[in-house]
Motif scaffolding. Sequence first.
Motif, PDB file in Angstrom:
ATOM      1  N   PRO A 268       6.212 -15.456 -47.485  1.00 37.18           N
ATOM      2  CA  PRO A 268       6.698 -14.077 -47.610  1.00 37.18           C
ATOM      3  C   PRO A 268       5.690 -13.180 -48.327  1.00 37.18           C
ATOM      4  O   PRO A 268       4.929 -13.622 -49.195  1.00 37.18           O
ATOM      5  CB  PRO A 268       7.981 -14.238 -48.432  1.00 37.18           C
ATOM      6  CG  PRO A 268       8.415 -15.635 -48.190  1.00 37.18           C
ATOM      7  CD  PRO A 268       7.156 -16.432 -48.066  1.00 37.18           C
TER       8      PRO A 268
ATOM      9  N   ARG B 260      -0.164 -13.392 -42.573  1.00 39.19           N
ATOM     10  CA  ARG B 260      -0.925 -12.466 -43.417  1.00 39.19           C
ATOM     11  C   ARG B 260      -2.412 -12.789 -43.269  1.00 39.19           C
ATOM     12  O   ARG B 260      -2.902 -13.804 -43.764  1.00 39.19           O
ATOM     13  CB  ARG B 260      -0.465 -12.619 -44.869  1.00 39.19           C
ATOM     14  CG  ARG B 260      -1.089 -11.685 -45.868  1.00 39.19           C
ATOM     15  CD  ARG B 260      -0.549 -11.951 -47.274  1.00 39.19           C
ATOM     16  NE  ARG B 260      -0.776 -13.332 -47.693  1.00 39.19           N
ATOM     17  CZ  ARG B 260       0.166 -14.275 -47.779  1.00 39.19           C
ATOM     18  NH1 ARG B 260       1.423 -13.997 -47.480  1.00 39.19           N
ATOM     19  NH2 ARG B 260      -0.130 -15.508 -48.169  1.00 39.19           N
TER      20      ARG B 260
ATOM     21  N   ILE C 249       8.132  -8.838 -45.966  1.00 34.05           N
ATOM     22  CA  ILE C 249       7.877  -9.556 -44.713  1.00 34.05           C
ATOM     23  C   ILE C 249       8.177 -11.028 -44.953  1.00 34.05           C
ATOM     24  O   ILE C 249       7.650 -11.639 -45.901  1.00 34.05           O
ATOM     25  CB  ILE C 249       6.413  -9.366 -44.280  1.00 34.05           C
ATOM     26  CG1 ILE C 249       6.152  -7.886 -43.952  1.00 34.05           C
ATOM     27  CG2 ILE C 249       6.075 -10.256 -43.094  1.00 34.05           C
ATOM     28  CD1 ILE C 249       4.683  -7.534 -43.849  1.00 34.05           C
TER      29      ILE C 249
ATOM     30  N   ASN D 105       9.603  -7.499 -35.439  1.00 34.21           N
ATOM     31  CA  ASN D 105       8.473  -8.389 -35.659  1.00 34.21           C
ATOM     32  C   ASN D 105       7.553  -7.793 -36.711  1.00 34.21           C
ATOM     33  O   ASN D 105       7.327  -6.575 -36.739  1.00 34.21           O
ATOM     34  CB  ASN D 105       7.682  -8.600 -34.373  1.00 34.21           C
ATOM     35  CG  ASN D 105       8.423  -9.445 -33.367  1.00 34.21           C
ATOM     36  OD1 ASN D 105       9.503  -9.972 -33.652  1.00 34.21           O
ATOM     37  ND2 ASN D 105       7.848  -9.596 -32.184  1.00 34.21           N
ATOM     38  N   ALA D 106       7.007  -8.650 -37.541  1.00 28.32           N
ATOM     39  CA  ALA D 106       6.091  -8.183 -38.583  1.00 28.32           C
ATOM     40  C   ALA D 106       4.682  -8.098 -38.018  1.00 28.32           C
ATOM     41  O   ALA D 106       3.810  -8.920 -38.307  1.00 28.32           O
ATOM     42  CB  ALA D 106       6.141  -9.111 -39.788  1.00 28.32           C
TER      43      ALA D 106
ATOM     44  N   ASP E  97       2.794 -11.374 -36.237  1.00 29.76           N
ATOM     45  CA  ASP E  97       3.964 -12.265 -36.209  1.00 29.76           C
ATOM     46  C   ASP E  97       4.271 -12.781 -37.612  1.00 29.76           C
ATOM     47  O   ASP E  97       4.738 -13.907 -37.789  1.00 29.76           O
ATOM     48  CB  ASP E  97       3.716 -13.449 -35.266  1.00 29.76           C
ATOM     49  CG  ASP E  97       3.467 -12.998 -33.839  1.00 29.76           C
ATOM     50  OD1 ASP E  97       4.096 -12.019 -33.412  1.00 29.76           O
ATOM     51  OD2 ASP E  97       2.628 -13.623 -33.162  1.00 29.76           O
ATOM     52  N   GLY E  98       4.005 -11.963 -38.610  1.00 29.57           N
ATOM     53  CA  GLY E  98       4.293 -12.321 -39.992  1.00 29.57           C
ATOM     54  C   GLY E  98       3.174 -13.051 -40.705  1.00 29.57           C
ATOM     55  O   GLY E  98       3.220 -13.208 -41.934  1.00 29.57           O
TER      56      GLY E  98
ATOM     57  N   PHE F 250      -0.844  -8.115 -40.425  1.00 28.47           N
ATOM     58  CA  PHE F 250       0.279  -9.028 -40.303  1.00 28.47           C
ATOM     59  C   PHE F 250       0.555  -9.204 -38.811  1.00 28.47           C
ATOM     60  O   PHE F 250       0.918  -8.247 -38.121  1.00 28.47           O
ATOM     61  CB  PHE F 250       1.518  -8.483 -41.017  1.00 28.47           C
ATOM     62  CG  PHE F 250       1.351  -8.380 -42.508  1.00 28.47           C
ATOM     63  CD1 PHE F 250       1.628  -9.462 -43.322  1.00 28.47           C
ATOM     64  CD2 PHE F 250       0.896  -7.202 -43.085  1.00 28.47           C
ATOM     65  CE1 PHE F 250       1.467  -9.378 -44.702  1.00 28.47           C
ATOM     66  CE2 PHE F 250       0.731  -7.098 -44.457  1.00 28.47           C
ATOM     67  CZ  PHE F 250       1.013  -8.190 -45.276  1.00 28.47           C
TER      68      PHE F 250
ATOM     69  N   HIS G 109       1.685 -17.703 -43.877  1.00 29.18           N
ATOM     70  CA  HIS G 109       2.976 -17.290 -43.327  1.00 29.18           C
ATOM     71  C   HIS G 109       4.060 -17.199 -44.400  1.00 29.18           C
ATOM     72  O   HIS G 109       5.242 -17.024 -44.100  1.00 29.18           O
ATOM     73  CB  HIS G 109       3.411 -18.254 -42.218  1.00 29.18           C
ATOM     74  CG  HIS G 109       4.326 -17.643 -41.210  1.00 29.18           C
ATOM     75  ND1 HIS G 109       5.650 -18.006 -41.090  1.00 29.18           N
ATOM     76  CD2 HIS G 109       4.120 -16.677 -40.284  1.00 29.18           C
ATOM     77  CE1 HIS G 109       6.218 -17.302 -40.125  1.00 29.18           C
ATOM     78  NE2 HIS G 109       5.315 -16.487 -39.615  1.00 29.18           N
TER      79      HIS G 109
ATOM     80  N   ASP H  45       9.399 -14.841 -42.681  1.00 27.82           N
ATOM     81  CA  ASP H  45       9.772 -15.551 -41.446  1.00 27.82           C
ATOM     82  C   ASP H  45       9.367 -14.779 -40.194  1.00 27.82           C
ATOM     83  O   ASP H  45      10.087 -14.782 -39.186  1.00 27.82           O
ATOM     84  CB  ASP H  45      11.274 -15.840 -41.429  1.00 27.82           C
ATOM     85  CG  ASP H  45      11.699 -16.736 -42.589  1.00 27.82           C
ATOM     86  OD1 ASP H  45      10.938 -17.662 -42.930  1.00 27.82           O
ATOM     87  OD2 ASP H  45      12.781 -16.487 -43.152  1.00 27.82           O
ATOM     88  N   GLY H  46       8.245 -14.091 -40.262  1.00 28.56           N
ATOM     89  CA  GLY H  46       7.726 -13.397 -39.100  1.00 28.56           C
ATOM     90  C   GLY H  46       8.370 -12.058 -38.811  1.00 28.56           C
ATOM     91  O   GLY H  46       8.040 -11.421 -37.817  1.00 28.56           O
ATOM     92  N   LYS H  47       9.293 -11.627 -39.663  1.00 30.09           N
ATOM     93  CA  LYS H  47      10.023 -10.390 -39.432  1.00 30.09           C
ATOM     94  C   LYS H  47       9.906  -9.453 -40.629  1.00 30.09           C
ATOM     95  O   LYS H  47       9.488  -9.849 -41.717  1.00 30.09           O
ATOM     96  CB  LYS H  47      11.511 -10.682 -39.187  1.00 30.09           C
ATOM     97  CG  LYS H  47      11.801 -11.645 -38.051  1.00 30.09           C
ATOM     98  CD  LYS H  47      11.541 -11.011 -36.700  1.00 30.09           C
ATOM     99  CE  LYS H  47      11.950 -11.951 -35.562  1.00 30.09           C
ATOM    100  NZ  LYS H  47      11.679 -11.361 -34.229  1.00 30.09           N
TER     101      LYS H  47
END
Length: 679
Positions: A253, A662, A277, A633-634, A659-660, A657, A251, A279-281
């Motif tokens: 970046p 990986r 990407i 949302n990512a 919710d962010g 990805f 999770h 924090d999930g965004k």
Amino acid sequence: MRRLILAALLAATAPIAALAQTPKEQLMTAPAGARHYTISSTAGKHGDVWSWTLPDGRVAYRMSMSLRGWVTETDQVTTLDAQQRAIAIAIRGFTDVGGADENFSMDAGGVGHWKTSVDSGSAPAAGKRYNSYGGPWLAGEKDIEALVAAGPAGIDLLPTGHASIAIGKSVQIDGPGGAKTLKLAFITGYGFSPSPVWLDQNDRYFGNAGGISLLPEGFEAAGPKLKEIQEKATAEMVRDIAHRFLSAGNHSPTLVDNVLLFDSVAGKYLPNRAVLIADGKVAAVGGAGSIKAPAGATTVDGRGKTLLPGLWDAHQHVGGDWNLLQNLATGMTNYRSPGTLIDEGQDIYKRRAAGDLLAPDGKISVIIDRKDPLAAQGALTVSSEVEAIEAVRKVKAAGMWGVKFYTSMNPAWIAPAAAEAHRLGLWVHGHVPAGMRPLDAVRAGYDEVTHINFIMMQAMPQDVVDKANTAARLEGPARYGKDVDLDSPAMKAFYAELAKRGTVIDPTLTVWEPLMTSDGTAISPEYSPFADVAPPSVVRGWKIAGYPLSEGLTRDDYRKSFRKMVDVVGRLHDAGVRIVAGTDGYGLELVRELELYQEAGLTNAEALQTATIIPARITGMDGIAGSIAKGKNADIILVDGDVSKDITNLRHVELVFLDGYRLKGAELRAASGLSGMPK
């Protein structure tokens, strides 16, 4: 949904087709006192399977089933040797996709010989068991007994493959003779994931439970309890997988730089882009080299790759944890399920939110159908307008997204039930009830028509329309579709009214392509890219001979009718009707669905929009999903290759990805039963 239901029963991993079709009247009749199993669901009983021993010691089976008009009538005679291994199998009859005749024999030299509608061959059989292509579902009990005897080592299969069984905890259920002890076991080797099966206290086959259950007569009421137990056991298996993937390390970046970006809103591909990407965004989007990676970020070189919004399957009947995991592996981060049981839907939502289920995010509808022998399995069944309206309210109270009306519904109940659904903010879609044409359903309140064959019903003879809750819903379009003038004034007016009303169409072309075009010589294009990376038993089942031909018609006639189904998607799109891409299958079929939209006349980008921004807008999720933009949302995928030049590169998923988080495509594939990258 039908493909997944059949796959869920161990004894039949796929629809059957064969060289010959023995008529029902020539099949065996079970004698009095034969072992009797029933095929049932929450909607009622769908069929029977019997087993008995012939005077010469051979074991006989007889199966009779009707699933909403799809009929199977088969029998089987199995000759066993002293070790209870099948040395001869003879299967006869027919299913909803053709004749079921199949033969296997072992010669004196220990060589096995088999012949089905899709393959034939010979191979040394020492230490192996023949994995039959079809036949009555109960006949799989002999293979299960062999797996139990083999222990952890399992057994090798003919024509290919390996299977094993793991026996778990015991439970007690009530039956006609009182309490009975059963054991839950999981079999591997026949499908993508472990398949649950129930054994008796002596480790002999007892039955299967699920959306459709195969259980001894008198034990039907135990089906839901057994299903709940095996689903909890499966949830424990996938929980550890979810925790492994959804770790803090995944999770951190991520900066994807120098990548080709699909702008789903504009319908354009943008070269040389960078996306951060965090924090999930989606934290930032800009030109290549313009975004600085924060401390601790992972940087991914996107050259030669395409970054896209995560894909949607707009017709994915969710419920199976392993299938949801595989959906992620193939790039799906969102779905719409047009028919999931309420308790299953709530359970999926709850476990996903807790991080205990690795799955796409989605919106779930519930099926409502009239109480009838042809009612949909898994439906809320109703007997009046009042009950239909109450069922709609039940769906809303359960927190679901929509209602899906089905083919046996009374047409008079649609308008009042749809009005209540709209009052409550629910989406209304579904099959078109028998006696109605699609425009009738839309005028009565449908927001969306599901399946392209129901669109073709607008031009079908009345006797086909009146029997649309039977196999006529395919047989009619297959027979008459080739002769429909898609550019007639009536059809043009039909398209125009759908567009004016904002109606959505969910074609699921990949459901009908293999049924109407296959002749048993090759795997359908929807599955062929996965043939080298899927389990052998699954791959063999993907090869079918196609839906039985109506009298006087040829396979080429059916292919011409399917071509009209493809072409009508193009006409709808050109008229301004929104199309959403759905599979009604594993989800593996999604990219082929998009290929067919291109064949219908949509551009590459337009086809891809049907699986990204359009379903996001329909579900009201376009503010957070369906496109790559700052603040969203990512839910994103990175694939190898240039999708703008070849949409099939969507199958080459390198990163997902969610919710962010990986997630590596290779690891997701391995966890979900795929041995490598599809073609």
